[in-house]
Motif scaffolding. Sequence first.
Motif, PDB file in Angstrom:
ATOM      1  N   LYS A 188       4.488 -55.240 -26.867  1.00 53.55           N
ATOM      2  CA  LYS A 188       4.713 -53.837 -27.228  1.00 53.55           C
ATOM      3  C   LYS A 188       5.430 -53.128 -26.072  1.00 53.55           C
ATOM      4  N   PHE A 189       6.773 -53.254 -26.063  1.00 49.70           N
ATOM      5  CA  PHE A 189       7.585 -52.559 -25.067  1.00 49.70           C
ATOM      6  C   PHE A 189       7.567 -51.062 -25.400  1.00 49.70           C
ATOM      7  N   PRO A 190       7.960 -50.199 -24.447  1.00 48.02           N
ATOM      8  CA  PRO A 190       7.957 -48.752 -24.759  1.00 48.02           C
ATOM      9  C   PRO A 190       8.873 -48.419 -25.933  1.00 48.02           C
ATOM     10  N   PHE A 191       9.818 -49.331 -26.266  1.00 48.73           N
ATOM     11  CA  PHE A 191      10.712 -49.082 -27.402  1.00 48.73           C
ATOM     12  C   PHE A 191      10.266 -49.886 -28.635  1.00 48.73           C
ATOM     13  N   GLY A 192       8.997 -50.258 -28.661  1.00 48.36           N
ATOM     14  CA  GLY A 192       8.431 -50.916 -29.851  1.00 48.36           C
ATOM     15  C   GLY A 192       8.087 -52.372 -29.599  1.00 48.36           C
ATOM     16  N   PHE A 193       7.391 -53.000 -30.577  1.00 47.23           N
ATOM     17  CA  PHE A 193       7.094 -54.430 -30.491  1.00 47.23           C
ATOM     18  C   PHE A 193       8.412 -55.194 -30.599  1.00 47.23           C
ATOM     19  N   LYS A 194       8.707 -56.033 -29.601  1.00 42.42           N
ATOM     20  CA  LYS A 194       9.972 -56.785 -29.608  1.00 42.42           C
ATOM     21  C   LYS A 194       9.730 -58.229 -29.172  1.00 42.42           C
ATOM     22  N   GLU A 195      10.665 -59.087 -29.584  1.00 39.88           N
ATOM     23  CA  GLU A 195      10.551 -60.515 -29.265  1.00 39.88           C
ATOM     24  C   GLU A 195      10.503 -60.762 -27.768  1.00 39.88           C
ATOM     25  N   LEU A 196       9.483 -61.564 -27.400  1.00 41.25           N
ATOM     26  CA  LEU A 196       9.366 -61.984 -26.011  1.00 41.25           C
ATOM     27  C   LEU A 196       9.709 -63.471 -25.936  1.00 41.25           C
ATOM     28  N   TRP A 197       9.081 -64.237 -26.832  1.00 37.33           N
ATOM     29  CA  TRP A 197       9.095 -65.687 -26.726  1.00 37.33           C
ATOM     30  C   TRP A 197       9.152 -66.264 -28.147  1.00 37.33           C
ATOM     31  N   GLY A 198      10.156 -67.068 -28.426  1.00 32.61           N
ATOM     32  CA  GLY A 198      10.290 -67.639 -29.766  1.00 32.61           C
ATOM     33  C   GLY A 198       9.704 -69.043 -29.827  1.00 32.61           C
ATOM     34  N   LEU A 199       9.133 -69.381 -30.982  1.00 33.88           N
ATOM     35  CA  LEU A 199       8.619 -70.732 -31.204  1.00 33.88           C
ATOM     36  C   LEU A 199       9.191 -71.223 -32.537  1.00 33.88           C
ATOM     37  N   GLY A 251       7.452 -41.552 -20.941  1.00 37.54           N
ATOM     38  CA  GLY A 251       8.592 -42.146 -20.248  1.00 37.54           C
ATOM     39  C   GLY A 251       8.267 -43.303 -19.337  1.00 37.54           C
ATOM     40  N   LEU A 252       7.429 -44.229 -19.789  1.00 36.34           N
ATOM     41  CA  LEU A 252       7.091 -45.386 -18.949  1.00 36.34           C
ATOM     42  C   LEU A 252       8.354 -46.159 -18.553  1.00 36.34           C
ATOM     43  N   MET A 253       9.266 -46.314 -19.504  1.00 35.81           N
ATOM     44  CA  MET A 253      10.475 -47.093 -19.210  1.00 35.81           C
ATOM     45  C   MET A 253      11.275 -46.449 -18.066  1.00 35.81           C
ATOM     46  N   GLU A 254      11.422 -45.142 -18.144  1.00 33.36           N
ATOM     47  CA  GLU A 254      12.185 -44.433 -17.091  1.00 33.36           C
ATOM     48  C   GLU A 254      11.484 -44.612 -15.740  1.00 33.36           C
ATOM     49  N   LYS A 255      10.146 -44.573 -15.773  1.00 31.09           N
ATOM     50  CA  LYS A 255       9.401 -44.732 -14.515  1.00 31.09           C
ATOM     51  C   LYS A 255       9.609 -46.121 -13.921  1.00 31.09           C
ATOM     52  N   MET A 295      -9.844 -42.724 -16.104  1.00 34.91           N
ATOM     53  CA  MET A 295      -9.257 -43.179 -17.364  1.00 34.91           C
ATOM     54  C   MET A 295      -9.058 -44.695 -17.343  1.00 34.91           C
ATOM     55  N   LYS A 296      -9.401 -45.368 -18.447  1.00 35.26           N
ATOM     56  CA  LYS A 296      -9.231 -46.806 -18.475  1.00 35.26           C
ATOM     57  C   LYS A 296      -7.746 -47.132 -18.440  1.00 35.26           C
ATOM     58  N   LYS A 297      -7.411 -48.356 -17.931  1.00 38.97           N
ATOM     59  CA  LYS A 297      -6.009 -48.717 -17.791  1.00 38.97           C
ATOM     60  C   LYS A 297      -5.291 -48.667 -19.144  1.00 38.97           C
ATOM     61  N   ARG A 298      -6.003 -49.114 -20.213  1.00 37.86           N
ATOM     62  CA  ARG A 298      -5.387 -49.170 -21.527  1.00 37.86           C
ATOM     63  C   ARG A 298      -4.985 -47.786 -22.018  1.00 37.86           C
ATOM     64  N   GLU A 299      -5.921 -46.833 -21.833  1.00 41.60           N
ATOM     65  CA  GLU A 299      -5.618 -45.474 -22.274  1.00 41.60           C
ATOM     66  C   GLU A 299      -4.486 -44.902 -21.443  1.00 41.60           C
ATOM     67  N   ALA A 300      -4.550 -45.192 -20.132  1.00 42.41           N
ATOM     68  CA  ALA A 300      -3.500 -44.682 -19.249  1.00 42.41           C
ATOM     69  C   ALA A 300      -2.162 -45.184 -19.709  1.00 42.41           C
ATOM     70  N   ALA A 301      -2.081 -46.475 -20.066  1.00 41.72           N
ATOM     71  CA  ALA A 301      -0.811 -47.063 -20.479  1.00 41.72           C
ATOM     72  C   ALA A 301      -0.310 -46.425 -21.766  1.00 41.72           C
ATOM     73  N   LYS A 302      -1.241 -46.111 -22.669  1.00 45.48           N
ATOM     74  CA  LYS A 302      -0.838 -45.510 -23.941  1.00 45.48           C
ATOM     75  C   LYS A 302      -0.164 -44.164 -23.668  1.00 45.48           C
ATOM     76  N   ASN A 303      -0.812 -43.368 -22.820  1.00 47.34           N
ATOM     77  CA  ASN A 303      -0.221 -42.077 -22.507  1.00 47.34           C
ATOM     78  C   ASN A 303       1.111 -42.227 -21.807  1.00 47.34           C
ATOM     79  N   LEU A 304       1.184 -43.270 -20.944  1.00 46.88           N
ATOM     80  CA  LEU A 304       2.416 -43.472 -20.191  1.00 46.88           C
ATOM     81  C   LEU A 304       3.586 -43.772 -21.105  1.00 46.88           C
ATOM     82  N   SER A 305       3.331 -44.582 -22.190  1.00 45.22           N
ATOM     83  CA  SER A 305       4.452 -44.938 -23.043  1.00 45.22           C
ATOM     84  C   SER A 305       4.996 -43.684 -23.715  1.00 45.22           C
ATOM     85  N   GLU A 306       4.114 -42.678 -23.877  1.00 42.05           N
ATOM     86  CA  GLU A 306       4.587 -41.437 -24.476  1.00 42.05           C
ATOM     87  C   GLU A 306       5.293 -40.564 -23.444  1.00 42.05           C
TER      88      GLU A 306
END
Length: 482
Positions: A295-306, A14-18, A1-12
């Motif tokens: 795109k954090f597991p809890f949604g797109f959130k601010e990382l860096w402001g300009l 419990g990636l944060m808990e992991k 599985m490609k890393k991108r697909e793996a990450a998508k499944n992971l966010s579903e």
Amino acid sequence: MKKREAAKNLSESGLMEKIVSLAKRRGFVFPGSEIYGGLANSYEYGPAGVELKKNIQDEWWRVFVRERADMVGLDSSIILHPKTWEASGHVAGLVDAMVECRACHTRTRADHLIENHFEMKGEKVSVEGKSEKELDEVIQQEKIKCPSCGKFDWTPVRKFNLLFETHVGIVPEAQSKVYLRGETAQGIFISFKNVLDSTRVRLPFGVGQLGKSFRNEITKGNFIFRTLEFEQAEIEYFFDPEATDWKKLYEQWKGDMWTFVTGNLGVRADMLRWREHGDEERSFYSKRTEDLEYKFPFGFKELWGLAYRTDYDLNQHMKYSGTDLSYTDPVTGRKFVPHVIEPAVGVNRLMAMVMLDAYTEEGDRIFLKLPPRLAPYKAAIFPLLANKPALVEKARGIYADLQKHFPVAWDDRGNIGKRYYAQDEIGTPFCITVDFDTLGEGEGENAAKNKDTVTVRDRDTGMQERIAIDKLSEFLHGKIYR
Ligand code: GAP
């Protein structure tokens, strides 16, 4: 599985808990004050975490301060003159609207309560800019329940200030109120004149600062995303608005920030996006503000402001301090207050993103695919067997030698498989094993050739190769700092 697909499944799943669990088990991040039952929104950075955080800071400093001719650095105080925060607007304006559950006394930010409520209903609603009365009305209309106890019994919405107050002075009658800084930026503005007078900087130029900031955050913070104290990396980039096209400069900064995140921090570009602040969200003095969001597991959130903050801050400090903070053009002699563009990021948030983005599961393997430059340890050294003194002595020698050049780890517990497993989870890019071939005691056709070589195993491919001990440092250097 490609890393991108793996990450998508992971966010579903419990990636944060992991990540929270891995962070604790491998010494990256521990819950704050745990032996006393914990302190909300605070964390301790363990042996691996402090290295990773420091590597991110060092990378930021290298790229944005050391390697740029138009940048200088600064390290100002955490406790500044209290007028600083009146001038900047933080005393009046760094406020959140809060509600308290009368049943269980949970306090939460009213905007977060409402936005999460709508998110659960599958609706995207922003309450940015709404008054306390309007927020109250939404909570009442929607009958939003307390996320902790499930009751619907909120106090009215009220504003509270996020600045931490403390006192200078040892006897109560002589104490005066000061604040722990709410951002590092203001330290740059109040030192502007000293930087001008003590260096040869000419506009356009920037001042970069790394350091702790403090905010009395009450909403549960999603791991190290939002905490009471955090490390900021901020730049104030000063320019003459008559000589420099701010829109062009702004775009250049967007490019530099993007390159840093995708290149230096190795984060996937499709996990990032820009979001521009609307009129209600943007500070009144800012001409444009955009957030680089991850795109954090809890949604797109601010990382860096300009933010393009115009000349607002310098003007405010001139007004409150009575000190002239203008700049005189050395060629034309024109005197004016410079404008400023500010890229501001939290290092802890960068670290959360880096760990989430690097987390990889492949079959039974879990590993942090960190860019080698950021990895807490560049290599781990193992004697094949811990109870063979000759192997241990040889491995110790290599460990001591490499330690002069890189942060390296030592492990002689359990079997090699377990050691690989632990180092993979820490993100160590190379594992070095000293075996009987190294000692010249191996058997088989390659034994003689393998004397004074070690096996080097690559974290990402799992492949092993034999490298001569006297070439190890050069080999690792080439792979890590390529
Ligand atoms: N000088 C501008 C300023 O401080 P900000 O958007 O309030 O702007 C800048 O903060 C960055 O600092 C944010 O983008 C975020 O990365 C980080 N940050 C802010 N509050 C934080 C908190 N409570 N915990 C962790 N990081 C935080």
